[in-house]
Write a protein that holds these residues in place. Structure first.
Motif, short mmCIF file in Angstrom:
data_model
loop_
_atom_site.label_atom_id
_atom_site.label_comp_id
_atom_site.label_asym_id
_atom_site.label_seq_id
_atom_site.Cartn_x
_atom_site.Cartn_y
_atom_site.Cartn_z
N HIS A 183 1.56 -9.66 -1.04
CA HIS A 183 2.17 -9.25 -2.30
C HIS A 183 3.21 -8.17 -2.03
CE1 HIS A 183 -0.74 -11.66 -4.45
NE2 HIS A 183 -1.72 -11.04 -3.83
N HIS A 238 1.32 0.93 3.36
CA HIS A 238 0.13 0.06 3.36
C HIS A 238 -0.39 -0.06 1.93
CE1 HIS A 238 -3.80 -1.59 4.30
NE2 HIS A 238 -3.31 -1.90 5.50
N PRO A 239 -0.75 -1.27 1.49
CA PRO A 239 -1.20 -1.45 0.10
C PRO A 239 -2.41 -0.60 -0.26
CG PRO A 239 -0.76 -3.57 1.15
CD PRO A 239 -0.66 -2.54 2.22
N VAL A 257 6.35 -2.61 0.32
CA VAL A 257 5.28 -3.38 0.95
C VAL A 257 5.85 -4.75 1.24
CG1 VAL A 257 2.98 -4.35 0.67
CG2 VAL A 257 3.49 -2.09 -0.26
N THR A 276 6.42 -5.37 -8.74
CA THR A 276 5.71 -6.39 -7.98
C THR A 276 6.48 -7.70 -8.02
OG1 THR A 276 4.40 -7.05 -9.90
CG2 THR A 276 3.49 -5.34 -8.47
#
Length: 944
Positions: A654, A577-578, A649, A614
């Motif tokens: 994102h 989970h972010p 994620v 990312t």
């Protein structure tokens, strides 16, 4: 002029003069000085005050100049110089003609590439960097120490990233950062009619080039991208969301006449269901079902209705059906009510078929079948315009047809019998039921038997005119309207009879049933016993018989074999989970987005430092799959020398890949930063860790294909871990670093010959690459094959050339490199063999003391004593720059070592005394001097 505060200037000083010269028919002016006959020259030329841009902390100075060959002056060659110095001084105000030499600091010694003789003129161009500027302006100064120089031009400039529009974001012109600030973050503004969820940012590199952008702008709903602008959608097209997509044509049965439409409205007679997407097509109601038919099944008491789907579905595939039943008595019809049962249901049928039961006999039933879709209610149930009605007269008992259960002899005389029988279920009063009674003499010949048939309205009969003393066989059958019952009752009535026959039949049947039960029980018993035996010899015997069987062999699974790559990610990687991830600092810009250092705090676990890759906004699905494919690969590996995947994620906007954080970064840069500071024993230990990781990958049947020091990461304990498992990796920034074939890019300097020629990538080709990594490690990050081009490398390898032993490389380690570079891949060692050999060397450190033969002219790729034109090095600074040790130029100058003749007389102690302390740098300079001496001697022999 010369001035040094209150001190008197020593030596001879001559003014730089403005001289008019002619070159190629054109006249130009120069600042010139040529006083080569006097010793200890110290002549200065200073610029006017140069104002600095407030953001330009680094400027470039481009010089165009001419230097006269000292050999062209008779008798002055011994004191003549062929270099001059560049100085700089910062100031917040223009000091006019005031000049103090002590306020200037040296930037560089300038040496020409080509010197000018008596009959020719060569213009040199050199560019130097002045870094760390912070005041309002600065001066440049040029010091001559006895050369014949003409300064043609001085161009001072700084680099900027030009103003640009990228991904619909406008970024202003930005001054490039200094060397210690390689990336400058710049915020942008979306163009008109575009927006971004996060502020668009981009990085300006120190070279004045834009790097990867973060936060992509997208055209607003009703607008599409056209040449860096957002323009309205034309009539007949629309765009519902902010995205980088183009406007789409209106879907079926919709239209719009406006510019910049967000949605297309339904045409008349067409609708969207509440569950339909607002961007989807519109549809109409279906037509009526066709060809309704009914098939009775009286034996089981039901009716099968079936029909053909509507000819026009209205453009939808969510067609369902409903069945309505009406019961009619004469001309009046009523709903059938809840008593009638439908299988599977009477509403929302998806198949064109239904079973109806619990119908009552002797009634007229009407069935109405109706077609529905998601827009039927909106269209006013237009599917009933051509509803189909079907009338059926069907006489049927509710569950089963009546059966004759018992036939009894009520009375008899010598010539008559009185019979009765029972019926189940009991007939309803309104049901018209009759009985068919058939009888004949029991002993009659079958070919000549005479049957008597009676049709009766009640369940009893009086049979007369029978023959005395005769046995008769009676059969009774129930008749219901037009449907005859299949079940009858057959009974034998006679004068006194013998019941033993019935008992015999029953006894035989009982014996047969008992035998069958015994056989079935025996079969089931043996099957169960066999299955239990297999269970006892299952996993325990397989996995605990030997230690090697404690864990089954695992094989790498290529995530691209999955039809849906997202399934592979979920199978091999843990979803994070972010909210459990905290980003701290940008540590790089990757192919797909920024890379952060951060903290992972998962529930029930302590905080750990992590690296966070990312995915930049505005990515395509292909980019997302390529980005996550590396996680699908890493997630299958679990080894202390393989970079550990913490998780991914993927279920949020994102996407991220989270791995363990390696404090010391890439191995090649770490080695270059610690040149000469790490012992051979420690280097071999690092190689052992890399080999162990590669053995694990080889056992998993995984081929890395890009094993190089740049793809090995180092943590605080100097533990090395293999990384970079992306299939679309950027191999090198240098276009010469890869060799393109029909199958993609190959890192030539690290790749085995068969992989270059035939694209045969195997564990054996990874072994070749490991040999190159060994050379990189022992050479402290030196570039393999130095400055040779790719074609030169391939040609040299095919001609059996192999990299020479690095400086101070143990002989055993270099011999292992040569084994890894055998042309025949079948003869190269396996990674298991490599790990065993490195373990043996580490257990016996004395085996590392024998050093491989070292030739400084080849092993560190030293240049010859002469330049490209065959002339000797013209200055100490030129020689130091050629061996990448130019940071020590000032040390040599301060020590008074300004000629190559003085360099050749230096010993190791002399090098230490001028301030060269790092062991690696000390050895490099010493070995270079050794090579220079050797080559000078060789040249002398040739001269004789």
């Amino acid at each position: 002029s010369c001035a040094d505060e209150s001190k008197a200037c020593a030596g001879v000083f001559v003014m730089w003069e403005v001289v008019q010269r002619t070159l190629n028919g054109s006249q130009f002016y120069t600042y010139s000085i040529c006083n080569v006959e006097e010793r200890e020259q110290d002549n200065w030329l200073r610029t006017t005050f140069i104002q600095r841009h407030p953001l330009a902390s680094r400027v470039f100075v481009e010089l165009k100049f001419i230097v006269r060959d000292c050999n062209s002056f008779d008798g002055a060659s011994l004191i003549c110089k062929e270099t001059f110095n560049l100085y700089t001084s910062e100031s917040d105000a223009d000091v006019g003609t005031t000049f103090r030499k002590s306020q200037f600091k040296k930037v560089a010694t300038i040496a020409p590439d080509e010197i000018t003789g008596k009959n020719e003129m060569h213009i040199n161009t050199e560019t130097r960097v002045v870094d760390g500027l912070s005041r309002k302006g600065f001066y440049l100064a040029f010091q001559d120490i006895g050369a014949c120089i003409a300064l043609l031009s001085v161009r001072v400039f700084y680099k900027t990233c030009p103003g640009t529009v990228q991904n619909l974001a406008t970024f202003p012109e930005t001054v490039a950062g200094a060397e210690n600030q390689p990336l400058t973050e710049v915020s942008g503004v979306c163009v008109d009619n575009a927006a971004s969820e996060e502020l668009p940012r981009i990085y300006c590199t120190e070279e004045g080039k834009w790097a990867v952008q973060v936060g992509q702008c997208q055209c607003k709903p009703g607008y599409e991208e056209v040449k860096d602008t957002c323009q309205e959608c034309r009539p007949g097209s629309f765009k519902a969301e902010a995205s980088s997509d183009a406007c789409e044509p209106c879907p079926a049965n919709t239209d719009t006449l406006e510019h910049g439409a967000v949605l297309c409205a339904c045409k008349d007679g067409f609708f969207r269901a509440p569950t339909d997407p607002s961007t989807g097509p519109c549809s109409g109601p279906p037509s009526a079902p066709r060809d309704l038919s009914a098939v009775p099944q009286p034996s089981v008491g039901r009716l099968i209705l079936s029909w053909t789907p509507p000819e026009d579905t209205g453009g939808r595939n969510d067609i369902t059906y409903s069945v309505e039943c009406q019961r009619c008595d004469g001309v009046v019809c009523h709903p059938c009510g809840e008593r009638v049962r439908y299988e599977p249901a009477s509403m929302k049928l998806t198949e064109a078929r239904v079973s109806v039961s619990e119908l009552e006999a002797h009634l007229n039933y009407t069935f109405i079948v109706e077609a529905h879709s998601g827009v039927s209610q909106l269209a006013g149930e237009r599917g009933l315009y051509e509803s189909t009605y079907y009338f059926i007269y069907f006489f049927l008992y509710p569950l089963n047809p009546p059966q004759i259960t018992t036939m009894r002899l009520v009375g008899r005389t010598s010539t008559s019998l009185a019979l009765s029988w029972d019926v189940s279920p009991r007939p309803r009063p309104q049901l018209n039921i009759r009985y068919k009674l058939t009888y004949h003499k029991k002993d009659d010949n079958l070919d000549k038997t005479t049957y008597t048939v009676l049709t009766l309205d009640k369940n009893s009969a009086q049979i007369k005119d029978l023959a005395p003393g005769t046995a008769y066989l009676f059969r009774v059958q129930a008749l219901v309207s037009l449907v005859s019952c299949r079940c009858v009752r057959l009974t034998l009535f006679s004068l006194p009879g013998n019941p033993s026959q019935n008992y015999t039949v029953l006894l035989v049947a009982a014996v047969l049933v008992a035998m069958m039960l015994i056989v079935v029980s025996a079969v089931l018993f043996f099957r169960r016993r066999k299955r239990n035996s297999h269970t006892r010899q299952g996993p325990e015997d397989t996995y605990f018989s030997t230690p090697e069987q404690l864990k089954p062999l695992k094989t790498y699974v290529d995530p691209h074999t999955y039809e849906d790559p997202n399934v592979a990610v979920l199978k091999f990687a843990t979803e994070i989970h972010p909210s459990h991830i905290t980003k701290q600092k940008v540590i790089g810009a990757g192919e797909f987005g920024e890379v952060y250092r951060g903290i992972l705090k998962a529930p029930g676990r302590k905080e750990v430092a992590v690296a966070i890759k990312t995915l930049k906004p505005g990515y395509t699905e292909k980019q997302r799959q390529d980005f996550l494919s590396e996680a699908s690969i890493m997630g299958q590996f679990s080894h202390q020398n393989i970079i550990r995947l913490e998780g991914v994620v993927t279920k949020f906007k994102h996407a991220m890949i989270v791995t363990e954080y390696m404090e010391n970064g890439a191995l090649d840069r770490y080695l270059r930063d610690h040149d000469g500071e790490i012992s051979s024993f420690q280097l071999v230990g690092m190689l052992r860790g890399i080999a162990a990781g590669m053995k694990y990958l080889s056992d998993m049947s995984y081929v890395h294909r890009d094993l190089a020091a740049r793809n090995i990461l180092v943590n605080n304990n100097m533990e090395c871990k293999v990384s970079d498992f992306g299939l679309s990796r950027v191999l090198e920034d240098d276009p010469e670093g890869t060799y393109t074939t029909s199958g993609g890019k190959i890192p030539i300097r690290w790749t085995a010959p068969e992989a270059i020629a035939y694209r045969k990538f195997t564990s054996a080709s990874d072994v070749w690459s490991f040999g190159i990594v060994m050379w990189e490690v022992m050479a402290f990050g030196e570039r393999p094959y130095w400055d040779m081009s790719n074609h030169e490398v391939m040609k040299a390898i095919n001609e059996a050339f192999r990299l020479p032993a690095p400086m101070d490389c143990p002989s055993a380690v270099y011999q292992l490199m040569l084994q890894c570079w055998l042309q025949d891949r079948a003869k190269r060692p396996r990674f298991g063999d490599i790990v065993s050999l490195l373990d043996k060397l580490l257990r016996s450190p004395e085996s590392l003391k024998t050093i491989a033969d070292f030739d400084p002219r080849v092993s560190i790729r030293l240049p010859s004593t002469s330049g490209s034109d065959g002339s000797p090095f013209r200055s100490v600074s030129e020689w130091l720059e050629s061996i990448k040790m130019s940071q020590y130029s000032e040390n040599f100058t301060c020590a008074g070592i300004v000629t190559m003749e003085q360099v050749l007389q230096m010993k190791t102690e002399d090098i230490k005394n001028i301030g060269v302390r790092l062991p690696g740098h000390l050895k490099r300079i010493a070995y270079s001097i050794l090579g220079l001496k050797d080559q000078t001697s060789t040249l002398s022999v040739f001269a004789v």
